[in-house]
Design a protein around this motif. Structure first.
Motif, PDB file in Angstrom:
ATOM      1  N   GLY A 123       0.785  -1.215   0.000  1.00 11.65           N
ATOM      2  CA  GLY A 123       0.000   0.000   0.000  1.00 11.65           C
ATOM      3  C   GLY A 123       0.821   1.271   0.000  1.00 11.65           C
ATOM      4  N   ARG A 124       2.108   1.169   0.326  1.00 10.80           N
ATOM      5  CA  ARG A 124       2.994   2.326   0.297  1.00 10.80           C
ATOM      6  C   ARG A 124       3.798   2.321  -0.996  1.00 10.80           C
ATOM      7  NH1 ARG A 124       4.246   4.601   5.092  1.00 10.80           N
ATOM      8  NH2 ARG A 124       4.680   6.380   3.744  1.00 10.80           N
ATOM      9  N   VAL A 125       4.007   3.487  -1.572  1.00 10.47           N
ATOM     10  CA  VAL A 125       4.815   3.635  -2.781  1.00 10.47           C
ATOM     11  C   VAL A 125       5.875   4.687  -2.515  1.00 10.47           C
ATOM     12  CG1 VAL A 125       4.827   4.126  -5.254  1.00 10.47           C
ATOM     13  CG2 VAL A 125       2.782   3.127  -4.199  1.00 10.47           C
ATOM     14  N   PHE A 126       7.113   4.365  -2.825  1.00 10.40           N
ATOM     15  CA  PHE A 126       8.212   5.305  -2.648  1.00 10.40           C
ATOM     16  C   PHE A 126       8.966   5.448  -3.966  1.00 10.40           C
ATOM     17  CE2 PHE A 126       7.304   3.865   1.611  1.00 10.40           C
ATOM     18  CZ  PHE A 126       7.461   5.014   2.372  1.00 10.40           C
ATOM     19  N   GLY A 127       9.520   6.630  -4.186  1.00 14.58           N
ATOM     20  CA  GLY A 127      10.242   6.885  -5.426  1.00 14.58           C
ATOM     21  C   GLY A 127      11.527   7.646  -5.199  1.00 14.58           C
ATOM     22  N   ARG A 128      12.370   7.565  -6.187  1.00 18.57           N
ATOM     23  CA  ARG A 128      13.635   8.293  -6.206  1.00 18.57           C
ATOM     24  C   ARG A 128      14.051   8.447  -7.662  1.00 18.57           C
ATOM     25  NH1 ARG A 128      18.342   5.540  -7.141  1.00 18.57           N
ATOM     26  NH2 ARG A 128      19.542   6.912  -5.785  1.00 18.57           N
ATOM     27  N   CYS A 129      15.107   9.195  -7.923  1.00 13.24           N
ATOM     28  CA  CYS A 129      15.602   9.283  -9.290  1.00 13.24           C
ATOM     29  C   CYS A 129      17.112   9.477  -9.290  1.00 13.24           C
ATOM     30  CB  CYS A 129      14.924  10.410 -10.059  1.00 13.24           C
ATOM     31  SG  CYS A 129      15.114  12.040  -9.335  1.00 13.24           S
ATOM     32  N   ASN A 130      17.723   9.176 -10.399  1.00 14.46           N
ATOM     33  CA  ASN A 130      19.163   9.367 -10.559  1.00 14.46           C
ATOM     34  C   ASN A 130      19.417  10.021 -11.916  1.00 14.46           C
ATOM     35  OD1 ASN A 130      18.871   7.316 -12.456  1.00 14.46           O
ATOM     36  ND2 ASN A 130      19.786   5.749 -11.173  1.00 14.46           N
ATOM     37  N   TRP A 131      20.673  10.194 -12.245  1.00 13.59           N
ATOM     38  CA  TRP A 131      21.010  10.849 -13.505  1.00 13.59           C
ATOM     39  C   TRP A 131      22.237  10.198 -14.125  1.00 13.59           C
ATOM     40  CZ3 TRP A 131      25.949  12.561 -13.865  1.00 13.59           C
ATOM     41  CH2 TRP A 131      26.635  12.778 -12.657  1.00 13.59           C
ATOM     42  N   PHE A 132      22.334  10.329 -15.434  1.00 10.12           N
ATOM     43  CA  PHE A 132      23.505   9.927 -16.202  1.00 10.12           C
ATOM     44  C   PHE A 132      23.682  10.949 -17.324  1.00 10.12           C
ATOM     45  CE2 PHE A 132      21.475   6.177 -14.519  1.00 10.12           C
ATOM     46  CZ  PHE A 132      22.520   5.423 -14.005  1.00 10.12           C
ATOM     47  N   VAL A 133      24.871  11.011 -17.857  1.00  8.24           N
ATOM     48  CA  VAL A 133      25.113  11.779 -19.081  1.00  8.24           C
ATOM     49  C   VAL A 133      25.396  10.764 -20.174  1.00  8.24           C
ATOM     50  CG1 VAL A 133      26.569  13.471 -20.243  1.00  8.24           C
ATOM     51  CG2 VAL A 133      25.992  13.776 -17.821  1.00  8.24           C
ATOM     52  N   SER A 134      24.564  10.783 -21.219  1.00  6.14           N
ATOM     53  CA  SER A 134      24.697   9.797 -22.289  1.00  6.14           C
ATOM     54  C   SER A 134      25.040  10.499 -23.603  1.00  6.14           C
ATOM     55  CB  SER A 134      23.402   8.994 -22.432  1.00  6.14           C
ATOM     56  OG  SER A 134      22.361   9.792 -22.939  1.00  6.14           O
ATOM     57  N   PRO A 135      25.553   9.740 -24.579  1.00  7.03           N
ATOM     58  CA  PRO A 135      25.969  10.324 -25.856  1.00  7.03           C
ATOM     59  C   PRO A 135      24.888  10.327 -26.921  1.00  7.03           C
ATOM     60  CG  PRO A 135      26.691   8.073 -25.750  1.00  7.03           C
ATOM     61  CD  PRO A 135      25.966   8.337 -24.464  1.00  7.03           C
ATOM     62  N   GLY A 136      23.677   9.973 -26.566  1.00  5.78           N
ATOM     63  CA  GLY A 136      22.618   9.926 -27.561  1.00  5.78           C
ATOM     64  C   GLY A 136      21.262   9.807 -26.915  1.00  5.78           C
ATOM     65  N   PRO A 137      20.181   9.893 -27.708  1.00  2.00           N
ATOM     66  CA  PRO A 137      18.820   9.889 -27.172  1.00  2.00           C
ATOM     67  C   PRO A 137      18.206   8.511 -26.993  1.00  2.00           C
ATOM     68  CG  PRO A 137      18.753  10.331 -29.514  1.00  2.00           C
ATOM     69  CD  PRO A 137      20.211  10.205 -29.152  1.00  2.00           C
ATOM     70  N   SER A 138      18.940   7.447 -27.314  1.00  7.16           N
ATOM     71  CA  SER A 138      18.358   6.111 -27.287  1.00  7.16           C
ATOM     72  C   SER A 138      17.844   5.760 -25.897  1.00  7.16           C
ATOM     73  CB  SER A 138      19.397   5.069 -27.726  1.00  7.16           C
ATOM     74  OG  SER A 138      18.853   3.768 -27.628  1.00  7.16           O
ATOM     75  N   LEU A 139      16.643   5.182 -25.854  1.00 10.84           N
ATOM     76  CA  LEU A 139      16.098   4.726 -24.576  1.00 10.84           C
ATOM     77  C   LEU A 139      16.818   3.476 -24.092  1.00 10.84           C
ATOM     78  CD1 LEU A 139      12.363   5.354 -25.455  1.00 10.84           C
ATOM     79  CD2 LEU A 139      13.671   6.548 -23.683  1.00 10.84           C
ATOM     80  N   ARG A 140      17.315   2.667 -25.005  1.00 14.22           N
ATOM     81  CA  ARG A 140      18.182   1.536 -24.652  1.00 14.22           C
ATOM     82  C   ARG A 140      19.620   2.018 -24.751  1.00 14.22           C
ATOM     83  NH1 ARG A 140      16.675  -3.672 -24.625  1.00 14.22           N
ATOM     84  NH2 ARG A 140      18.785  -4.272 -25.215  1.00 14.22           N
ATOM     85  N   TRP A 141      20.343   1.951 -23.652  1.00 12.66           N
ATOM     86  CA  TRP A 141      21.737   2.398 -23.671  1.00 12.66           C
ATOM     87  C   TRP A 141      22.622   1.316 -23.058  1.00 12.66           C
ATOM     88  CZ3 TRP A 141      24.404   6.396 -20.021  1.00 12.66           C
ATOM     89  CH2 TRP A 141      25.712   6.627 -20.481  1.00 12.66           C
TER      90      TRP A 141
END
Length: 269
Positions: free
Chosen positions: A151-169
């Protein structure tokens, strides 16, 4: 406004900068769990083209079916992940008090990892490439997982610097080759901020924990000035070992020069 939005510009202010690792979790409402407007055609194409994106142990069957039922989908874990924008992983311990292990994964948009290489591993081994995880995060993550209630939902986020827009990296080249074309002048178009919007919740019947990963990518040139500066500072201040793992030496100077140019332009506007 959602505590964790669904775009890079919304997520970057909530992501860890440099310095020590931290979980950085925020409580989310049910309506903030998953992206409300997923492009399911893109998801289908990725899963169809990469069947290895789905990896399951026998223990994932019941949990996958429970998750799919919650989302109104068919086909267990894979069906659940095809019905949403987010990739989905299932975690369970072998027995009470033991570490949680990856028992199933449906990952259409990986950030430089292969689900088959992680299947069955405990959390500490899964995160072994991340410098400082064992010392700074492992015990806190284990405690959180043990105490997480349905019943509880928790979230977080992180970051990267990538060389292109591909969703698969999944990078197959060394970083000096990956970022070879990046210059201070073209960094706004050739460097991309990649954020993973991650959530955790426990399924009420099987007790498995669902870990979702929603990938969002945007070129630096589309970000706000504040977020360009924020990303530049994050790259500057991450630990040296982590910076080497991410290949920062081959894009950080260009990013810094671009951020400075953006700041100057903003100041004189």
């Amino acid at each position: 406004m959602a505590k964790l939005g669904f775009s890079v510009d919304e997520l970057l202010p909530m992501a860890r900068g440099g310095g020590a690792l931290r979980m950085g979790l925020v409580a989310l409402g049910e309506d903030e769990w998953l992206r409300p407007d997923p492009d399911l055609a893109v998801r289908k194409a990725a899963f169809d083209a990469h069947p290895e994106s789905v990896q399951l142990t026998p223990r994932a069957t019941a949990a996958g079916e429970e998750l799919a039922a919650i989302l109104g989908a068919d086909g267990g874990l894979e069906g659940a992940a095809r019905s949403a924008w987010e990739d989905m992983c299932l975690l369970l311990p072998d027995a009470e008090g033991e570490p949680y292990r990856l028992i199933g994964a449906a990952v259409a948009f990986p950030t430089d990892w292969h689900p088959a290489h992680k299947l069955g591993l405990p959390l500490a081994a899964m995160h072994a490439p991340i410098d400082g995880y064992a010392e700074q995060l492992a015990s806190g993550v284990d405690h959180f997982m043990a105490k997480l209630r349905p019943g509880r939902v928790f979230g977080r986020c992180n970051w990267f610097v990538s060389p292109g827009p591909s969703l698969r990296w999944i990078d197959t080249e060394p970083p000096e080759a990956t970022f070879a074309g990046v210059t201070a002048e073209n960094a706004g178009e050739t460097l991309f901020a990649r954020c993973e919007r991650q959530t955790l919740r426990r399924l009420p019947e099987t007790g498995a924990i669902v870990f979702t990963i929603g990938v969002h990518v945007a070129p630096l040139g589309t970000l706000t000035d504040d977020n360009v500066a924020r990303l530049d500072n994050a790259v500057r201040t991450i630990p040296k070992v982590e910076a080497r793992r991410r290949g920062a030496a081959f894009f950080a100077p260009q990013l810094a020069a671009y951020a400075m140019r953006r700041a100057r332009a903003s100041a004189t506007a």
